[in-house]
Design an enzyme around this catalytic site. Structure first.
Site, PDB file in Angstrom:
ATOM      1  N   GLY A   1       4.582 -15.709  -4.082  1.00  0.00           N
ATOM      2  CA  GLY A   1       4.603 -17.062  -3.505  1.00  0.00           C
ATOM      3  C   GLY A   1       5.943 -17.753  -3.564  1.00  0.00           C
TER       4      GLY A   1
ATOM      5  N   TYR B   1       3.787   1.521   5.079  1.00  0.00           N
ATOM      6  CA  TYR B   1       3.409   0.103   5.118  1.00  0.00           C
ATOM      7  C   TYR B   1       2.083  -0.074   5.856  1.00  0.00           C
ATOM      8  CZ  TYR B   1       3.899  -4.939   5.997  1.00  0.00           C
ATOM      9  OH  TYR B   1       3.696  -6.301   6.054  1.00  0.00           O
ATOM     10  N   ALA B   2       1.937   0.587   7.018  1.00  0.00           N
ATOM     11  CA  ALA B   2       0.712   0.460   7.799  1.00  0.00           C
ATOM     12  C   ALA B   2      -0.487   0.991   7.029  1.00  0.00           C
ATOM     13  CB  ALA B   2       0.864   1.195   9.134  1.00  0.00           C
TER      14      ALA B   2
ATOM     15  N   ARG C   1       8.678 -17.108  -1.584  1.00  0.00           N
ATOM     16  CA  ARG C   1       9.426 -17.228  -0.331  1.00  0.00           C
ATOM     17  C   ARG C   1       8.546 -16.843   0.851  1.00  0.00           C
ATOM     18  NH1 ARG C   1      12.213 -12.130   1.174  1.00  0.00           N
ATOM     19  NH2 ARG C   1      11.411 -10.465  -0.154  1.00  0.00           N
TER      20      ARG C   1
ATOM     21  N   SER D   1      -0.852   1.053   3.797  1.00  0.00           N
ATOM     22  CA  SER D   1      -1.180   0.112   2.721  1.00  0.00           C
ATOM     23  C   SER D   1      -1.909  -1.114   3.263  1.00  0.00           C
ATOM     24  CB  SER D   1       0.086  -0.316   1.975  1.00  0.00           C
ATOM     25  OG  SER D   1       0.917  -1.145   2.764  1.00  0.00           O
TER      26      SER D   1
END
Length: 239
Positions: A10, A145-146, A12, A148
């Site tokens: 939390g 990333y996808a 940025r 995850s």
């Protein structure tokens, strides 16, 4: 009524916007980050910043213990912390893959499991996981990333069924491209290319994602669980 709200990552970008949205609504907000620093924007709300690396279960437990002592048991959890490590599959090492999964998916498991203990005792709670349009539609160079972010959907829907009898809702927000520090480094050409695929023709503002998250954490969303809500300007429609 002021509630205890925790936003991981939390400090940025989207996470900070979410923390601000809950703080402005009068909730007691805590954030975690690897630095443990409190952003200036949150200082006036007497928010709590806790150092925590969500890949370390001991740090997760210590962070919750501190938050519970100061704000009470977490009633609204927003699992936002995540990383990227983009590269094409043939160049992707096992570490490239597993490090992203350990933060984005297993890290979320760690914080949700810890938060759910007191939520189940209290027989109420809100859990919101921050996924991505990439987890639904895929993206070259982002298999880790996808994977995850797609995993969060199955995780959330399983928990929605498991925790629903205890009046705990579990939902997913899937942002598209958002105007943050992470996207600001893209070239003008790449930004234009991305926007050309967005029906609304622009990036999202972090506050637009935050308002959706705040709604899911509210009493008005008490009968919504197991949902995946896109905030992507139409980029991922149909997925």
């Amino acid at each position: 009524m002021s509630r205890s709200v925790l936003v991981t990552g939390g400090n940025r970008g989207i996470g900070l916007a979410i923390a601000l949205a809950f703080a402005e609504a009068g909730d007691k907000v805590a954030i975690t980050s690897r630095s443990g620093e409190l952003p200036e924007a949150l200082a006036k709300y007497d928010a709590l910043a806790v150092r925590c690396d969500i890949t370390d279960a001991a740090q997760v437990d210590a962070a919750f213990t501190e938050i519970e002592a100061k704000h009470g048991g977490v009633e609204v959890l927003v699992a936002n912390a995540g990383i990227t490590n983009d590269t094409l599959l043939l160049r992707m090492s096992e570490e490239d893959f597993t490090s992203v999964l350990d933060t984005n998916l297993t890290g979320t498991f760690r914080v949700v499991k810890r938060a759910s203990k007191l939520m189940m005792r209290a027989r109420k709670g809100r859990v919101i996981l921050i996924s991505s349009v990439v987890g639904l539609s895929g993206s070259p160079g982002q298999a880790n990333y996808a994977a995850s972010k797609a995993g969060l959907v199955g995780f959330a829907r399983s928990l929605a069924r498991e925790l629903g009898p205890r009046n705990i809702t579990v939902n997913v927000v899937a942002p598209g491209f958002v105007d943050t520090d992470m996207t600001a480094v893209l070239s003008d050409e790449r930004r234009a290319e991305i926007v050309s695929g967005v029906p609304l023709g622009r990036y999202a503002a972090p506050a637009e994602v935050a308002s959706t998250v705040r709604f899911l954490g509210s009493d008005e969303a008490a009968y919504i669980t197991g949902a995946v809500i896109p905030v992507d300007g139409g980029l991922g429609m149909g997925h």
